[in-house]
Write an enzyme that holds these catalytic residues in place. Sequence first.
Site, PDB file in Angstrom:
ATOM      1  N   ASP A  22      -3.736  -3.042 -22.483  1.00  0.00           N
ATOM      2  CA  ASP A  22      -2.300  -2.654 -21.447  1.00  0.00           C
ATOM      3  C   ASP A  22      -1.625  -3.506 -22.361  1.00  0.00           C
ATOM      4  OD1 ASP A  22      -0.528  -2.151 -19.653  1.00  0.00           O
ATOM      5  OD2 ASP A  22      -2.273  -1.653 -18.317  1.00  0.00           O
ATOM      6  N   ASP A  69       3.361  -0.651 -20.887  1.00  0.00           N
ATOM      7  CA  ASP A  69       3.910  -0.694 -19.531  1.00  0.00           C
ATOM      8  C   ASP A  69       5.507  -0.641 -19.515  1.00  0.00           C
ATOM      9  OD1 ASP A  69       3.179  -1.630 -16.726  1.00  0.00           O
ATOM     10  OD2 ASP A  69       4.557  -2.862 -17.166  1.00  0.00           O
ATOM     11  N   GLU A 116       4.287   4.188 -20.977  1.00  0.00           N
ATOM     12  CA  GLU A 116       4.432   4.418 -19.805  1.00  0.00           C
ATOM     13  C   GLU A 116       6.159   4.535 -19.391  1.00  0.00           C
ATOM     14  OE1 GLU A 116       3.739   2.657 -15.119  1.00  0.00           O
ATOM     15  OE2 GLU A 116       4.688   1.580 -16.554  1.00  0.00           O
ATOM     16  N   HIS A 125      -3.509   3.227 -11.506  1.00  0.00           N
ATOM     17  CA  HIS A 125      -3.727   2.069 -10.321  1.00  0.00           C
ATOM     18  C   HIS A 125      -2.411   1.777  -9.592  1.00  0.00           C
ATOM     19  CE1 HIS A 125      -1.271   0.726 -13.601  1.00  0.00           C
ATOM     20  NE2 HIS A 125      -0.948  -0.228 -13.018  1.00  0.00           N
ATOM     21  N   ASP A 126      -1.470   2.833  -9.904  1.00  0.00           N
ATOM     22  CA  ASP A 126      -0.220   2.750  -9.066  1.00  0.00           C
ATOM     23  C   ASP A 126       0.028   3.715  -8.005  1.00  0.00           C
ATOM     24  OD1 ASP A 126       1.026   0.502 -10.347  1.00  0.00           O
ATOM     25  OD2 ASP A 126       1.891   1.875 -11.898  1.00  0.00           O
TER      26      ASP A 126
HETATM   27  O1  TEU Z   1       4.538   0.343 -13.321  1.00  0.00           O
HETATM   28  C1  TEU Z   1       5.965   0.825 -13.407  1.00  0.00           C
HETATM   29  C2  TEU Z   1       6.304   1.797 -12.567  1.00  0.00           C
HETATM   30  O2  TEU Z   1       7.778   2.328 -12.771  1.00  0.00           O
HETATM   31  C3  TEU Z   1       5.550   2.155 -11.363  1.00  0.00           C
HETATM   32  O3  TEU Z   1       4.424   2.944 -11.495  1.00  0.00           O
HETATM   33  C4  TEU Z   1       5.993   1.255 -10.202  1.00  0.00           C
HETATM   34  O4  TEU Z   1       4.625   0.455 -10.082  1.00  0.00           O
HETATM   35  C5  TEU Z   1       5.924   2.008  -8.953  1.00  0.00           C
HETATM   36  O5  TEU Z   1       7.212   2.742  -9.351  1.00  0.00           O
HETATM   37  C6  TEU Z   1       5.946   1.376  -7.865  1.00  0.00           C
HETATM   38  O6  TEU Z   1       6.218   2.282  -6.884  1.00  0.00           O
HETATM   39  C7  TEU Z   1       3.966  -0.713 -14.116  1.00  0.00           C
HETATM   40  C8  TEU Z   1       2.717  -0.639 -14.096  1.00  0.00           C
HETATM   41  O7  TEU Z   1       1.874   0.433 -14.016  1.00  0.00           O
HETATM   42  C9  TEU Z   1       2.810  -1.289 -12.260  1.00  0.00           C
HETATM   43  O8  TEU Z   1       1.363  -1.646 -11.973  1.00  0.00           O
HETATM   44  C10 TEU Z   1       3.349  -2.721 -12.637  1.00  0.00           C
HETATM   45  O9  TEU Z   1       3.516  -3.099 -11.523  1.00  0.00           O
HETATM   46  C11 TEU Z   1       4.809  -2.529 -13.223  1.00  0.00           C
HETATM   47  O10 TEU Z   1       4.781  -1.735 -14.396  1.00  0.00           O
HETATM   48  C12 TEU Z   1       5.419  -3.833 -13.456  1.00  0.00           C
HETATM   49  O11 TEU Z   1       4.554  -4.173 -14.719  1.00  0.00           O
END
Ligand code: TEU
Length: 559
Positions: free
Chosen positions: A98, A206, A264, A337-338
């Site tokens: 990541d 990310d 992402e 994970h989100d």
């Molecule tokens: O996620 C970014 C993102 O836009 C989303 O998936 C966000 O977590 C979601 O909209 C919240 O509802 C990435 C990572 O995958 C996430 O785990 C982190 O918290 C975020 O970036 C910040 O680094």
Amino acid sequence: MANDWWKSAVVYQIYPRSFQDSNGDGVGDLQGIRSRLDHLEWLGVDVLWLSPIYASPHADNGYDISDYEAIDPAFGTLEDFDELLADVHARGMKLVMDLVVNHTSDEHPWFVEARSSVDSPKRDWYWWRPPREGFAAGQSGAEPTNWRAFFSGSTWELDPASGEYYLHLFHVKQPDLNWENPEVRSAVYAMMNRWLDRGVDGFRMDVINLISKVLPLGDGEPLPGGLGNGFPLYANGPRVHEFLQEMHREVFAGRDAELLTVGETPGVTTDHAVMFTDPDRAEVDMVFQFDHVDVDHGPLGKFDTQPLDLVRLKAILDRWQVALAERGWNSLYWNNHDQPRVVSRFGDDRDHWAASAKALGAVLHLQRGTPYVYQGEEIGMTNAGFTSIDQYQDIEVHGAWDELRAIGVPDERILAGMAHVSRDNARTPVQWDASEHAGFTTGTPWLPATPNHTWLNAAAQREDPDSVAAFYRRLIALRHELPVIAHGTFEMLLPEDPQVFAYRRELDGAVLTVVANLSGDGVAVDVEDPAAEVLVANLPDPVIGADLRPWEVRATLTA
Ligand code: TEU
């Protein structure tokens, strides 16, 4: 060597904190991952993506990094990492890291130095701004722009010592790096090059489409509650493609290893996605779009969960298949994970648990694109079933709880939304076996194992040829074996049908037809070829052309 090897590959995401603990501290770690590689090799995945394992204060579980080149002691050491990497390679798999470079932790030495003085040589590595004109520092409304942060509140935090604010699109402990500064970019590229030199096989980047902000920074459209929507002013921003092309030149070009890069990209449009992933532009191999996982969000955001509209979900996925048919490449995912667990979100985890988990798996994996399996998805893990706010650990949940209560949303409604879509649903320990804590740890897990691990676990499924895990294994093998799955065209069938998800793939005379009933009622379909053969199905004795039973999926092949 084909440079698009990843078109026939399947990626498996590991969230190290919740995968396997080896030392009894209740937190998963690198040696834990090593001890479970058998399972991943059995499953047949090609690439492992590790969520962040770098040094971090863990305000956002490692997405707040304080040292990009050190392993967090909670996960192990660099030696543990090298052992893991060697083992993964010895088993013929790849390891993707990541990369979290839109922001660092506020405890990263770069930020500590930047914050120390307005004259610090690193001051401009982050976004610092004076209070809004006519306002005193700290006064309500003095924030330089009105943007709402992803994790609630303003995106600006006052640094009392200097009287200036710094920008954090996410949590206050995640200050945004200033990508306009060439020194920031070179430092990031140098770090990436060191990881690649160490032997890793690529990066999942990310929120990489948020790194270029529209200048000068200005207010967004007002949102209910007083803040504004800055998203259009930093998503897919003016220099993002230039930055990614530069990164490609400085980091990836000239390496002859088979690497994988995936961006992402929340809020990415199909037009930008084509630009990000067109090989001729040399940016990234594929991106994660969000349209299909935002499908059940309501007017008050993700926790204002709406019932699934299948016709809309299909239209979104179809639009993405069509847009990237000629140039660029899709990634395919239900879970990460989100996101909440797909069998609980779009399936039926009560009456048709196994059938619906398999049907959703098949519908996703047989599309055009690179599928991602999130840990536990392959055994049909369900949502956590939390009912009270204290059970949640995620910062996003706690921010939203305060915010939604403040605007008068009743507690029961907020809790129902959180039970449906909170990120903690994805983060309960992987259910390895029926023992206490699901075989994840001998200590106390940082988030409890879901009680259904007594029957829903990997050990039981590995022995059962009809299990969800065996079905996922078959889907993964099919992508390796059948070029029509990796490379065929895509045509959505029955787009207006509110229960059936059906499509056709074609390549060199081979025709693959997928029909899935994503409902608990029987339903008729008439799009299959009677002369085809059943390739994969989730219920016993599938009959081509017969009514689909509840949650039945059939994929048939005409050679
Ligand atoms: O996620 C970014 C993102 O836009 C989303 O998936 C966000 O977590 C979601 O909209 C919240 O509802 C990435 C990572 O995958 C996430 O785990 C982190 O918290 C975020 O970036 C910040 O680094």
